[in-house]
Design an enzyme around this catalytic site. Structure first.
Site, mmCIF file in Angstrom:
data_model
loop_
_atom_site.group_PDB
_atom_site.id
_atom_site.type_symbol
_atom_site.label_atom_id
_atom_site.label_comp_id
_atom_site.label_asym_id
_atom_site.label_seq_id
_atom_site.Cartn_x
_atom_site.Cartn_y
_atom_site.Cartn_z
ATOM 1 C CG ASP A 18 -2.074 0.898 1.136
ATOM 2 O OD1 ASP A 18 -2.289 1.472 0.048
ATOM 3 O OD2 ASP A 18 -2.779 1.073 2.143
ATOM 4 N N GLY A 19 0.358 2.323 -0.599
ATOM 5 C CA GLY A 19 1.027 3.628 -0.491
ATOM 6 C C GLY A 19 1.657 4.155 -1.771
ATOM 7 C CG HIS A 35 0.253 2.021 -9.325
ATOM 8 N ND1 HIS A 35 0.069 1.726 -7.993
ATOM 9 C CD2 HIS A 35 -0.903 2.616 -9.740
ATOM 10 C CE1 HIS A 35 -1.146 2.122 -7.624
ATOM 11 N NE2 HIS A 35 -1.748 2.675 -8.659
ATOM 12 C CD GLU A 65 -12.750 -5.358 -2.417
ATOM 13 O OE1 GLU A 65 -11.543 -5.648 -2.563
ATOM 14 O OE2 GLU A 65 -13.617 -6.197 -2.076
ATOM 15 C CG LEU A 129 9.719 -17.353 -4.212
ATOM 16 C CD1 LEU A 129 9.172 -17.404 -2.781
ATOM 17 C CD2 LEU A 129 10.471 -16.030 -4.403
ATOM 18 C CB SER A 192 -7.551 -4.407 2.530
ATOM 19 O OG SER A 192 -7.336 -3.201 3.192
ATOM 20 C CD GLU A 203 2.908 -13.393 15.408
ATOM 21 O OE1 GLU A 203 2.969 -12.189 15.725
ATOM 22 O OE2 GLU A 203 2.502 -14.280 16.180
HETATM 23 C C1 FPP Z 1 -1.705 0.314 -3.343
HETATM 24 O O1 FPP Z 1 -1.285 1.644 -3.353
HETATM 25 C C2 FPP Z 1 -1.184 -0.424 -4.452
HETATM 26 C C3 FPP Z 1 -1.916 -1.012 -5.424
HETATM 27 C C4 FPP Z 1 -3.391 -0.931 -5.488
HETATM 28 C C5 FPP Z 1 -1.300 -1.721 -6.536
HETATM 29 C C6 FPP Z 1 -0.064 -2.496 -6.238
HETATM 30 C C7 FPP Z 1 0.753 -2.498 -7.463
HETATM 31 C C8 FPP Z 1 2.097 -2.463 -7.512
HETATM 32 C C9 FPP Z 1 2.931 -2.545 -6.318
HETATM 33 C C10 FPP Z 1 2.810 -2.303 -8.799
HETATM 34 C C11 FPP Z 1 2.560 -3.323 -9.800
HETATM 35 C C12 FPP Z 1 2.882 -4.681 -9.295
HETATM 36 C C13 FPP Z 1 2.859 -5.745 -10.087
HETATM 37 C C14 FPP Z 1 3.139 -7.085 -9.535
HETATM 38 C C15 FPP Z 1 2.569 -5.595 -11.513
HETATM 39 P P1 FPP Z 1 -2.389 2.760 -3.436
HETATM 40 O O2 FPP Z 1 -2.529 3.168 -4.843
HETATM 41 O O3 FPP Z 1 -3.637 2.297 -2.766
HETATM 42 O O4 FPP Z 1 -1.722 3.879 -2.603
HETATM 43 P P2 FPP Z 1 -2.455 5.001 -1.724
HETATM 44 O O5 FPP Z 1 -3.218 4.267 -0.661
HETATM 45 O O6 FPP Z 1 -1.317 5.810 -1.187
HETATM 46 O O7 FPP Z 1 -3.339 5.789 -2.658
#
Ligand code: FPP
Length: 239
Positions: A18-19, A35, A65, A129, A192, A203
């Site tokens: 997240d983030g 991203h 979602e 893995l 979530s 954990e």
């Molecule tokens: C959450 O951050 C992240 C996601 C919804 C997408 C996760 C995707 C990646 C890490 C990149 C692509 C990965 C692959 C494997 C192709 P957010 O957008 O919710 O951040 P925020 O809460 O700060 O808005």
């Protein structure tokens, strides 16, 4: 490599990444650029997991979602996924990583489905893995789908008694151990809708760090914290 000798590392690490959006906002970049930076962090964490000989890693990349996000962002994320598959296949082969998807693959375009299936197939014999990527994933939906499949099998006389072991067979993660460690970045204290059945005794580790900043050193620190936890599974600690 970092010294984890004599301590027990997790067998299965699950991560809520997240983030990315906040990371991008802080830098006046677009969410998709966040991203992209997140994808670099994915490479770092996958490589480190492999170097540490942790056998299972599950990453929450796209929830059911997430389809409700702005169209441009969803499009960007899906494009990135295609790029990820193409770019990372050599690393997966080199590091003996098997790629797998949990979630509803059918929600994606035929083209992306075939790209996903291609990488699943090409890495199918790798053993060191197992990298699970959760895509169009919902923990509640996974449980409901399992219940439906059990009812179908019961009608056919294939199941007549349901216990935890039987139930597990109907989950995406049927053949692998439950996560023993969950990492969530960017400070939110929620599950979530991620691996709801599987994380009964997991954990949980939450860091304020935003996902694109979560690299090898931060991961090692999180794993070190895991090695200090006592796991009791609801029982009493043995001395
Ligand atoms: C959450 O951050 C992240 C996601 C919804 C997408 C996760 C995707 C990646 C890490 C990149 C692509 C990965 C692959 C494997 C192709 P957010 O957008 O919710 O951040 P925020 O809460 O700060 O808005």
């Amino acid at each position: 490599m970092d010294n984890f000798e004599g301590v027990t590392l997790p067998t299965h690490v699950a991560i809520i990444m997240d983030g990315n959006g906040r990371w991008a906002k802080q830098r006046h970049l677009t969410r998709v650029e966040g991203h992209i930076a997140g994808m670099d962090a994915v490479r770092d964490i996958v490589t480190t997991t492999s170097e540490l000989h942790i056998p299972y890693l599950t990453l929450y990349a796209f929830s059911k979602e997430n389809w409700a996000r702005p169209k441009e962002e969803v499009k960007g994320l899906l494009e990135l996924l295609g790029i990820y598959l193409e770019q990372e296949l050599p690393l997966m082969m080199e590091k003996d990583i098997r790629f797998n998807v949990i979630g509803e693959k059918k929600d994606f375009s035929k083209r992306l489905q075939s790209e996903l299936n291609g990488v699943i197939q090409k890495t199918g014999k790798n053993k060191s893995l197992l990298l699970n990527i959760a895509l169009s994933y919902s923990g509640r939906k996974e449980i409901l789908n399992a219940v439906r499949a059990i009812l179908d099998d019961a009608k056919k006389g294939l199941v007549n008694r349901v216990d935890e072991r039987t139930f597990k067979k109907y989950l995406y993660t049927n053949s692998i151990p439950d996560p023993d460690f969950l990492i969530r970045t960017s400070g939110e204290m929620r599950l979530s809708n991620f691996l709801l059945w599987q994380m009964a005794y997991t954990e949980i580790y939450i860091t304020d760090m935003l996902w694109p900043d979560f690299r090898k050193d931060a991961y090692i620190e999180a794993l070190r914290e895991f090695t200090r936890r006592e796991r009791r599974f609801g029982g009493v600690k043995e001395n």
